[in-house]
Design a protein around this motif. Sequence first.
Motif, mmCIF file in Angstrom:
data_model
loop_
_atom_site.group_PDB
_atom_site.id
_atom_site.type_symbol
_atom_site.label_atom_id
_atom_site.label_comp_id
_atom_site.label_asym_id
_atom_site.label_seq_id
_atom_site.Cartn_x
_atom_site.Cartn_y
_atom_site.Cartn_z
ATOM 1 N N GLY A 184 36.747 75.787 28.238
ATOM 2 C CA GLY A 184 37.273 76.933 27.506
ATOM 3 C C GLY A 184 38.774 76.806 27.337
ATOM 4 N N THR A 185 39.263 77.289 26.209
ATOM 5 C CA THR A 185 40.703 77.336 25.967
ATOM 6 C C THR A 185 41.059 78.763 25.569
ATOM 7 O OG1 THR A 185 40.512 76.804 23.617
ATOM 8 C CG2 THR A 185 40.722 74.943 25.142
ATOM 9 N N GLY A 186 42.279 79.153 25.798
ATOM 10 C CA GLY A 186 42.724 80.491 25.407
ATOM 11 C C GLY A 186 42.267 81.569 26.369
ATOM 12 N N GLN A 187 42.460 82.795 25.955
ATOM 13 C CA GLN A 187 42.172 83.947 26.806
ATOM 14 C C GLN A 187 41.319 84.982 26.079
ATOM 15 O OE1 GLN A 187 43.233 84.500 30.072
ATOM 16 N NE2 GLN A 187 43.877 82.370 29.980
ATOM 17 N N ILE A 188 40.534 85.683 26.835
ATOM 18 C CA ILE A 188 39.838 86.871 26.348
ATOM 19 C C ILE A 188 40.815 88.027 26.516
ATOM 20 C CG2 ILE A 188 37.952 88.470 26.784
ATOM 21 C CD1 ILE A 188 36.373 86.036 27.859
ATOM 22 N N VAL A 189 40.960 88.833 25.488
ATOM 23 C CA VAL A 189 41.880 89.973 25.551
ATOM 24 C C VAL A 189 41.051 91.248 25.675
ATOM 25 C CG1 VAL A 189 43.668 91.260 24.330
ATOM 26 C CG2 VAL A 189 43.594 88.763 24.158
ATOM 27 N N VAL A 190 41.264 91.974 26.756
ATOM 28 C CA VAL A 190 40.595 93.252 26.941
ATOM 29 C C VAL A 190 41.399 94.303 26.172
ATOM 30 C CG1 VAL A 190 39.818 94.986 28.585
ATOM 31 C CG2 VAL A 190 39.708 92.559 29.196
ATOM 32 N N ILE A 191 40.768 94.916 25.186
ATOM 33 C CA ILE A 191 41.424 95.934 24.371
ATOM 34 C C ILE A 191 41.474 97.255 25.138
ATOM 35 C CG2 ILE A 191 41.394 97.166 22.158
ATOM 36 C CD1 ILE A 191 41.752 94.082 21.928
ATOM 37 N N TRP A 192 40.367 97.659 25.711
ATOM 38 C CA TRP A 192 40.311 98.870 26.527
ATOM 39 C C TRP A 192 39.086 98.830 27.444
ATOM 40 C CZ3 TRP A 192 35.729 101.282 25.678
ATOM 41 C CH2 TRP A 192 35.163 101.216 24.406
ATOM 42 N N THR A 193 39.160 99.616 28.494
ATOM 43 C CA THR A 193 38.022 99.822 29.399
ATOM 44 C C THR A 193 37.959 101.298 29.740
ATOM 45 O OG1 THR A 193 39.287 99.509 31.440
ATOM 46 C CG2 THR A 193 38.253 97.546 30.494
ATOM 47 N N LYS A 194 36.775 101.742 30.092
ATOM 48 C CA LYS A 194 36.622 103.111 30.585
ATOM 49 C C LYS A 194 35.348 103.188 31.416
ATOM 50 C CE LYS A 194 34.149 104.989 26.590
ATOM 51 N NZ LYS A 194 34.184 105.991 25.526
ATOM 52 N N PRO A 195 35.371 104.058 32.441
ATOM 53 C CA PRO A 195 34.134 104.271 33.189
ATOM 54 C C PRO A 195 33.186 105.082 32.315
ATOM 55 C CG PRO A 195 35.954 105.505 34.176
ATOM 56 C CD PRO A 195 36.491 104.782 33.002
ATOM 57 N N LEU A 196 31.995 104.566 32.090
ATOM 58 C CA LEU A 196 31.030 105.229 31.228
ATOM 59 C C LEU A 196 30.073 106.098 32.034
ATOM 60 C CD1 LEU A 196 30.054 105.379 28.274
ATOM 61 C CD2 LEU A 196 28.537 103.461 28.786
ATOM 62 N N LYS A 197 29.674 105.602 33.177
ATOM 63 C CA LYS A 197 28.710 106.302 34.032
ATOM 64 C C LYS A 197 29.080 106.024 35.479
ATOM 65 C CE LYS A 197 23.775 106.254 35.011
ATOM 66 N NZ LYS A 197 22.518 105.558 34.706
ATOM 67 N N THR A 198 29.140 107.064 36.267
ATOM 68 C CA THR A 198 29.529 106.930 37.667
ATOM 69 C C THR A 198 28.368 107.346 38.556
ATOM 70 O OG1 THR A 198 31.787 107.494 37.050
ATOM 71 C CG2 THR A 198 31.252 107.628 39.378
ATOM 72 N N GLY A 199 28.101 106.545 39.579
ATOM 73 C CA GLY A 199 27.047 106.871 40.538
ATOM 74 C C GLY A 199 27.429 108.085 41.371
ATOM 75 N N THR A 200 26.577 108.423 42.295
ATOM 76 C CA THR A 200 26.818 109.582 43.150
ATOM 77 C C THR A 200 27.626 109.189 44.377
ATOM 78 O OG1 THR A 200 24.715 109.229 44.280
ATOM 79 C CG2 THR A 200 24.705 110.724 42.390
ATOM 80 N N VAL A 201 28.269 110.180 44.945
ATOM 81 C CA VAL A 201 29.063 109.967 46.157
ATOM 82 C C VAL A 201 28.105 109.807 47.332
ATOM 83 C CG1 VAL A 201 30.816 110.950 47.676
ATOM 84 C CG2 VAL A 201 30.950 111.349 45.212
ATOM 85 N N GLY A 202 28.276 108.730 48.074
ATOM 86 C CA GLY A 202 27.431 108.459 49.234
ATOM 87 C C GLY A 202 27.898 109.219 50.462
ATOM 88 N N GLN A 203 27.184 109.069 51.547
ATOM 89 C CA GLN A 203 27.526 109.741 52.797
ATOM 90 C C GLN A 203 28.885 109.303 53.326
ATOM 91 O OE1 GLN A 203 24.262 109.230 55.535
ATOM 92 N NE2 GLN A 203 23.009 110.752 54.490
ATOM 93 N N ASP A 204 29.318 108.109 52.945
ATOM 94 C CA ASP A 204 30.621 107.624 53.395
ATOM 95 C C ASP A 204 31.768 108.158 52.527
ATOM 96 O OD1 ASP A 204 30.226 106.190 51.060
ATOM 97 O OD2 ASP A 204 30.570 104.225 51.969
ATOM 98 N N GLY A 205 31.439 108.981 51.512
ATOM 99 C CA GLY A 205 32.462 109.561 50.646
ATOM 100 C C GLY A 205 32.856 108.662 49.489
#
Length: 190
Positions: free
Chosen positions: A109-130
């Motif tokens: 591979g040559t060059g770089q992948i450019v990340v334009i943006w990211t965002k959390p789409l779906k978040t799991g539940t909080v576990g017993q450890d917080g």
Amino acid sequence: MLRRLTTTAALVGFTAALTACGPNNPKPPPFTPSAPTSAPSTTPPTVSAPQKEAGDGAQAGYRAYLAAVTATQASGGTKDAQLSQVATGPILKSELEQATIFRKRKWRGTGQIVVIWTKPLKTGTVGQDGHIDEVTVQACFDSSKSITVDAAGKSVKKPGTPTRWLDEMQMRRDGDVWKAHFGVNKAAKC
């Protein structure tokens, strides 16, 4: 990219609309605090501290994953040990298979992948450890500067291959590290 399971199903619907703007009114009206409104609330949902921490960590983990994939491909697939530090499950298996293909075909591979943006789409539940242990990250990335070449230095990219991708990656927390676990992507104008 030649790396993951793909799907043609739509990953997310676009629901934002600016009703105050239009061809007859190109500028939004001035804000008037006391003006009544019948529009639905645009207040973002409240994000808890564990959700914010998990979302931030998962997004950083996603970027680390893409960086490791890029580095592995740049090495011609020879430096694949770092993949287990950023990926697990089906994605790790897929990336290791991809590294093997690069070695056998003498690609790099040559060059770089450019990340334009990211965002959390779906978040799991909080576990017993917080803590939250699973977050689905959605990202838009541009692969136009990332080219795979053969031993002679010629691109192996097929003409017309898309360069913008909408990625949906399930990230899992492994101790203090967020790792890519399963993902789908599709070509998109994002």
